[in-house]
Design a protein around this motif. Structure first.
Motif, short mmCIF file in Angstrom:
data_model
loop_
_atom_site.label_atom_id
_atom_site.label_comp_id
_atom_site.label_asym_id
_atom_site.label_seq_id
_atom_site.Cartn_x
_atom_site.Cartn_y
_atom_site.Cartn_z
N ALA A 40 73.31 100.57 22.50
CA ALA A 40 72.33 101.36 21.74
C ALA A 40 71.24 100.46 21.17
O ALA A 40 70.06 100.80 21.18
CB ALA A 40 73.03 102.14 20.63
N GLY A 41 71.63 99.29 20.67
CA GLY A 41 70.64 98.35 20.12
C GLY A 41 69.70 97.86 21.21
O GLY A 41 68.49 97.76 21.00
N ALA A 42 70.23 97.55 22.37
CA ALA A 42 69.39 97.10 23.48
C ALA A 42 68.44 98.21 23.92
O ALA A 42 67.26 97.96 24.18
CB ALA A 42 70.25 96.65 24.66
N ALA A 43 68.93 99.43 23.99
CA ALA A 43 68.07 100.56 24.38
C ALA A 43 66.96 100.77 23.36
O ALA A 43 65.80 101.01 23.72
CB ALA A 43 68.90 101.83 24.53
N PHE A 44 67.28 100.66 22.08
CA PHE A 44 66.26 100.83 21.04
C PHE A 44 65.21 99.73 21.16
O PHE A 44 64.01 99.99 21.08
CB PHE A 44 66.89 100.78 19.64
CG PHE A 44 65.87 100.76 18.53
CD1 PHE A 44 65.20 101.91 18.19
CD2 PHE A 44 65.58 99.58 17.87
CE1 PHE A 44 64.25 101.90 17.18
CE2 PHE A 44 64.63 99.56 16.87
CZ PHE A 44 63.96 100.71 16.52
N PHE A 45 65.67 98.51 21.35
CA PHE A 45 64.73 97.40 21.44
C PHE A 45 63.83 97.52 22.66
O PHE A 45 62.63 97.31 22.57
CB PHE A 45 65.50 96.07 21.49
CG PHE A 45 64.60 94.87 21.55
CD1 PHE A 45 63.89 94.46 20.43
CD2 PHE A 45 64.44 94.17 22.73
CE1 PHE A 45 63.06 93.37 20.49
CE2 PHE A 45 63.61 93.08 22.80
CZ PHE A 45 62.91 92.67 21.67
N LEU A 46 64.41 97.88 23.80
CA LEU A 46 63.63 97.93 25.03
C LEU A 46 62.80 99.20 25.16
O LEU A 46 61.69 99.18 25.66
CB LEU A 46 64.54 97.80 26.25
CG LEU A 46 65.26 96.45 26.38
CD1 LEU A 46 66.24 96.51 27.53
CD2 LEU A 46 64.25 95.33 26.57
N LEU A 47 63.31 100.32 24.70
CA LEU A 47 62.61 101.59 24.90
C LEU A 47 61.91 102.09 23.64
O LEU A 47 60.84 102.67 23.72
CB LEU A 47 63.61 102.66 25.38
CG LEU A 47 64.31 102.36 26.69
CD1 LEU A 47 65.35 103.43 26.97
CD2 LEU A 47 63.32 102.24 27.82
N GLY A 48 62.52 101.89 22.51
CA GLY A 48 61.97 102.45 21.28
C GLY A 48 61.01 101.54 20.56
O GLY A 48 60.14 101.99 19.85
N HIS A 49 61.13 100.24 20.73
CA HIS A 49 60.27 99.28 20.04
C HIS A 49 58.98 99.12 20.82
O HIS A 49 58.98 98.61 21.92
CB HIS A 49 60.99 97.94 19.91
CG HIS A 49 60.18 96.89 19.22
ND1 HIS A 49 59.84 96.99 17.91
CD2 HIS A 49 59.63 95.75 19.68
CE1 HIS A 49 59.12 95.93 17.58
NE2 HIS A 49 58.99 95.16 18.65
N LYS A 50 57.85 99.57 20.26
CA LYS A 50 56.57 99.49 20.96
C LYS A 50 55.69 98.48 20.25
O LYS A 50 55.40 98.62 19.08
CB LYS A 50 55.87 100.84 20.99
CG LYS A 50 56.60 101.84 21.83
CD LYS A 50 55.86 103.13 21.85
CE LYS A 50 56.63 104.15 22.66
NZ LYS A 50 56.05 105.44 22.62
N GLY A 51 55.24 97.48 20.99
CA GLY A 51 54.30 96.50 20.46
C GLY A 51 52.89 97.04 20.64
O GLY A 51 52.66 98.23 20.82
N GLU A 52 51.93 96.13 20.63
CA GLU A 52 50.53 96.53 20.80
C GLU A 52 50.29 97.15 22.17
O GLU A 52 49.52 98.07 22.32
CB GLU A 52 49.62 95.31 20.61
CG GLU A 52 49.61 94.78 19.20
CD GLU A 52 49.18 95.81 18.19
OE1 GLU A 52 48.23 96.57 18.44
OE2 GLU A 52 49.81 95.88 17.12
#
Length: 173
Positions: A40-52
């Protein structure tokens, strides 16, 4: 030949089945929980975390998908800021705007925008414009210039109408 008597299954109901260890069950549950949280943490980081980059992509997706509208400026010919004033720039500039209303407003402000573009172009020298980075910087300046000019009007959302600028010709001599 004599028939053999069937063997009866012997069931021993007096003995209880061997007790399974609770430690083993707890270790398995903890391992599954750790793997689930890690996934779940990996999915959040890769899919949910949006940079610029993610924000820019998200912003472009919200814009209308209609055909682009272009505002073609008359060609510009300016002396470049060289010590001997012998070099000049001829450039064709086309602005890409979001809709016909933005194009109409830009056409109304063409004299102001052209004047400001001439000032920017005449401040450049050959070294500024001979590399792709210099040309990209000039494009960014021209987009900002048009947005500021439109924003000076009372409508604050007008600056969002400028999408990009394109060179239709670019000659340094």
């Amino acid at each position: 030949m004599a028939k053999a008597a069937p063997i009866a299954a012997v069931s021993n109901t007096d003995e209880a089945p061997p007790k399974k260890s609770k430690k083993k069950l707890i270790i398995i549950l903890v391992a599954v929980l750790v793997l689930a949280l890690g996934g779940a943490g990996a999915a959040f980081f890769l899919l949910g975390h949006k940079g610029e980059e993610g924000k820019a992509t998200e912003h472009k997706a919200k814009e209308p998908a209609g055909p682009p509208v272009f505002v073609v400026m008359d060609p510009f010919v300016v002396n470049l800021a060289e010590p001997d004033n012998s070099r000049y720039l001829q450039v064709g500039i086309t602005y890409e705007v979001k809709d016909a209303a933005a194009a109409e407003e830009m056409k109304q402000l063409t004299p102001i925008i052209r004047s400001r573009i001439l000032m920017v172009l005449s401040s450049k020298n050959v070294a500024d414009l001979s590399h792709i980075e210099g040309k990209q910087k000039l494009m960014d300046e021209l987009v900002d210039l048009a947005r500021v000019t439109l924003k000076e009007r009372e409508d604050k959302d007008a600056s969002k109408g400028i999408r990009d600028v394109h060179f239709s010709s670019f000659v340094i001599q």
